[in-house]
Design a protein around this motif. Structure first.
Motif, PDB file in Angstrom:
ATOM      1  N   ASP A  46       0.838  -1.198   0.000  1.00 42.53           N
ATOM      2  CA  ASP A  46       0.000   0.000   0.000  1.00 42.53           C
ATOM      3  C   ASP A  46       0.873   1.247   0.000  1.00 42.53           C
ATOM      4  O   ASP A  46       1.439   1.635   1.025  1.00 42.53           O
ATOM      5  N   GLY A  47       0.968   1.888  -1.150  1.00 42.52           N
ATOM      6  CA  GLY A  47       1.760   3.107  -1.275  1.00 42.52           C
ATOM      7  C   GLY A  47       0.956   4.365  -1.048  1.00 42.52           C
ATOM      8  O   GLY A  47       1.487   5.473  -1.203  1.00 42.52           O
ATOM      9  N   THR A  48      -0.323   4.227  -0.658  1.00 41.37           N
ATOM     10  CA  THR A  48      -1.190   5.401  -0.533  1.00 41.37           C
ATOM     11  C   THR A  48      -1.959   5.457   0.779  1.00 41.37           C
ATOM     12  O   THR A  48      -2.819   6.322   0.942  1.00 41.37           O
ATOM     13  N   ALA A  49      -1.645   4.555   1.721  1.00 36.12           N
ATOM     14  CA  ALA A  49      -2.413   4.489   2.975  1.00 36.12           C
ATOM     15  C   ALA A  49      -3.897   4.488   2.685  1.00 36.12           C
ATOM     16  O   ALA A  49      -4.676   5.249   3.261  1.00 36.12           O
ATOM     17  N   GLY A  50      -4.302   3.608   1.768  1.00 34.94           N
ATOM     18  CA  GLY A  50      -5.693   3.553   1.333  1.00 34.94           C
ATOM     19  C   GLY A  50      -5.997   4.741   0.445  1.00 34.94           C
ATOM     20  O   GLY A  50      -5.737   4.740  -0.750  1.00 34.94           O
ATOM     21  N   LEU A  51      -6.561   5.787   1.030  1.00 36.90           N
ATOM     22  CA  LEU A  51      -6.749   7.075   0.357  1.00 36.90           C
ATOM     23  C   LEU A  51      -6.233   8.170   1.292  1.00 36.90           C
ATOM     24  O   LEU A  51      -6.989   8.963   1.832  1.00 36.90           O
ATOM     25  N   TRP A  52      -4.935   8.149   1.548  1.00 39.44           N
ATOM     26  CA  TRP A  52      -4.280   9.117   2.428  1.00 39.44           C
ATOM     27  C   TRP A  52      -4.720   8.962   3.881  1.00 39.44           C
ATOM     28  O   TRP A  52      -4.600   9.903   4.658  1.00 39.44           O
ATOM     29  N   LYS A 395      -0.310  -1.049 -14.061  1.00 36.19           N
ATOM     30  CA  LYS A 395       0.873  -1.921 -14.050  1.00 36.19           C
ATOM     31  C   LYS A 395       1.401  -2.102 -12.632  1.00 36.19           C
ATOM     32  O   LYS A 395       1.828  -3.202 -12.256  1.00 36.19           O
ATOM     33  N   CYS A 396       1.364  -1.009 -11.858  1.00 42.02           N
ATOM     34  CA  CYS A 396       1.814  -1.125 -10.467  1.00 42.02           C
ATOM     35  C   CYS A 396       0.923  -2.089  -9.690  1.00 42.02           C
ATOM     36  O   CYS A 396       1.427  -2.981  -8.985  1.00 42.02           O
ATOM     37  N   PHE A 397      -0.373  -1.931  -9.803  1.00 45.93           N
ATOM     38  CA  PHE A 397      -1.274  -2.816  -9.054  1.00 45.93           C
ATOM     39  C   PHE A 397      -1.090  -4.267  -9.470  1.00 45.93           C
ATOM     40  O   PHE A 397      -1.035  -5.175  -8.628  1.00 45.93           O
ATOM     41  N   ASP A 398      -0.973  -4.484 -10.763  1.00 47.18           N
ATOM     42  CA  ASP A 398      -0.858  -5.859 -11.258  1.00 47.18           C
ATOM     43  C   ASP A 398       0.450  -6.523 -10.855  1.00 47.18           C
ATOM     44  O   ASP A 398       0.567  -7.750 -10.870  1.00 47.18           O
ATOM     45  N   THR A 399       1.441  -5.709 -10.461  1.00 42.49           N
ATOM     46  CA  THR A 399       2.721  -6.277 -10.007  1.00 42.49           C
ATOM     47  C   THR A 399       2.945  -6.089  -8.505  1.00 42.49           C
ATOM     48  O   THR A 399       4.050  -6.275  -8.014  1.00 42.49           O
ATOM     49  N   ILE A 403      -0.598   2.616  -5.997  1.00 40.14           N
ATOM     50  CA  ILE A 403      -0.273   4.039  -6.058  1.00 40.14           C
ATOM     51  C   ILE A 403      -1.576   4.791  -6.317  1.00 40.14           C
ATOM     52  O   ILE A 403      -2.629   4.198  -6.506  1.00 40.14           O
ATOM     53  N   ARG A 404      -1.508   6.108  -6.311  1.00 42.71           N
ATOM     54  CA  ARG A 404      -2.671   6.931  -6.653  1.00 42.71           C
ATOM     55  C   ARG A 404      -2.257   7.892  -7.753  1.00 42.71           C
ATOM     56  O   ARG A 404      -1.125   8.395  -7.753  1.00 42.71           O
ATOM     57  N   VAL A 405      -3.169   8.137  -8.690  1.00 43.66           N
ATOM     58  CA  VAL A 405      -2.851   9.070  -9.770  1.00 43.66           C
ATOM     59  C   VAL A 405      -3.937  10.141  -9.862  1.00 43.66           C
ATOM     60  O   VAL A 405      -5.120   9.881  -9.647  1.00 43.66           O
TER      61      VAL A 405
END
Length: 438
Positions: A46-52, A395-399, A403-405
């Motif tokens: 989890d690179g985004t703490a869920g949604l911040w 691609k990030c999620f599938d690997t 992240i959040r964009v």
């Protein structure tokens, strides 16, 4: 009504390309500490703490147990003309974390509600002190203040305003502070841009200070792409607001509870507003809850200066909900006992170096950081803005990385329990995948 065969059809998903998602769904089944587990059994960092919002990591036992215990004792307690002890306990604990003199707490259920509450309190304050002509509200371009009509009105996201319009009249906007030409690849707070606060003087001259109730800004804008406040900018806003009798509101729905290395951005950045809005990390996102911290001066003007009876005609059925209050107290305990705010501050240097190691990677046109937050801005594809970052998201999620964009900006804001190895994994994965994105 006959049920559809498609189990995904009924849920109209928020802020989602529903047709695209339901054609190729990516589902989460569980979470623990730094990871989600996908429906196909993969671990996703989890690179985004869920949604911040999941600042202490997922499914932390003390928070889970506090919710479970409270649910068995009191599932709901009204706070209209009644109350329960947990709401007072959490308010007292929260007030102690706020910069002086913001020691009065009004509970809401989300960041959007916190913003609308703060705007109402600012208007009530100006009226209570005999300044009823002060009804104008000032937001900022590229500001995000939730999805209520008040938040949309002072917000500066074009699509929100274009689709729904605004109900509030008498709203103006400051310019945003993002200057790619002057500040690209700055580490921490940029040097250039403090002068942009002076545009508030232009707005005052245009409308008259006697018409302006409040200015609302995010100390660090998160949802619109991690826009870092220039050195001196917030100080200048504070000085102008004070001089003209304008209430200054910091929207800290994202930045409160350790994200920048302290309880609030106001504390970390050394600028104290009159009102702070919060949500997200308040309960570690385990139960929806928001709050508004208000200065004693504003509170007393409205509450002590009013006639007998209800002083502020505002509130929510779930204000100070027992389960949310229990989750909030347990979350504050975790933040304190594990030193997570201090941990974020200690890791911020390593985080900064890792983030800026992406300079020179394909498509990267800017890197921004503050505390444990990063913005990675990618060059848009010609005629297809946002497509490159969304491809990277998939691609990030599938690997194995979430992240959040926002448009072509990647935002990172991981749980504050992260280790250096997690930072290396996140940044390394993004760096490798950037080379695979056209």
């Amino acid at each position: 009504m006959k049920l559809e065969n498609d189990p995904l059809a009924a849920f109209w998903m928020p802020f989602t390309a529903n047709r695209a998602f339901k054609a190729a769904p990516r589902l989460l089944s569980s979470a623990k500490d730094m990871h989600y587990t996908s429906s196909d059994g993969r671990q996703v960092l989890d690179g985004t703490a869920g949604l911040w919002c999941v600042n202490a990591g997922h499914c932390r036992a003390p928070i889970v147990e506090a919710i479970r215990k409270t649910a068995g004792e009191m599932d709901f307690g009204p706070t209209f003309q009644l109350a329960h002890p947990l709401a007072f306990e959490l308010a007292t604990r929260l007030a102690a974390l706020m910069p002086e003199p913001l020691d009065r707490i009004f509970f809401t259920n989300s960041g959007s509600e916190s913003v609308d509450t703060a705007l109402k309190i600012a208007l009530a304050y100006q009226r209570a002190r005999g300044e009823g002509t002060r009804t104008r509200l000032i937001g900022r371009e590229r500001g995000y203040h939730g999805v209520g009509f008040g938040g949309i009105s002072v917000g500066g996201i074009v699509n929100n305003r274009r689709q729904f319009g605004t109900l509030l009249t008498g709203v103006d906007h400051l310019p945003h502070t993002h200057d790619l030409a002057a500040n690209a690849f700055t580490k921490g707070r940029p040097q250039h841009g403090a002068h942009l606060a002076d545009d508030l003087e232009r707005i005052v001259a245009l409308h008259g200070a006697e018409t302006i109730a409040a200015v609302i800004v995010e100390p660090m804008a998160g949802s619109t792409g991690v826009l870092i406040p220039p050195l001196g900018y917030l100080e200048r806003l504070r000085e102008i607001c004070t001089r003209h009798g304008i209430v200054l509101i910091f929207d800290e729905v994202i930045t409160a509870f350790g994200r920048l290395g302290g309880a609030t951005a106001a504390e970390v950045l050394g600028v104290t507003p009159d009102i702070i809005t919060m949500a997200k990390g308040l309960t570690n996102a385990a139960v929806p809850m928001g709050a508004v911290a208000v200065s004693r001066v504003i509170h007393d003007a409205v509450v002590e200066g009013g006639p007998d009876g209800i002083e502020l005609f505002h509130g929510y059925t779930y204000s100070g909900h027992p389960l949310a209050a229990a989750a909030g107290i347990a979350s504050l305990d975790l933040y304190r006992d594990e030193g997570l705010f201090e941990r974020a501050a200690d890791l911020s240097g390593y985080w900064q170096d890792a983030v800026h190691s992406l300079k020179g990677k394909p498509h990267v046109i800017d890197l921004r950081n503050l505390g444990i937050v990063a913005g990675i801005e990618l060059e848009p594809r010609a005629g297809a803005a946002g497509k490159r970052a969304m491809e990277l998201f998939h691609k990030c999620f599938d690997t194995g990385l979430l992240i959040r964009v926002t448009g072509d900006i990647v935002a990172l804001s991981p749980p504050l329990i992260l280790e250096k190895a997690h930072i290396d994994e996140m940044i390394g994965r993004i760096g490798d995948l950037l080379a695979t994105v056209d």
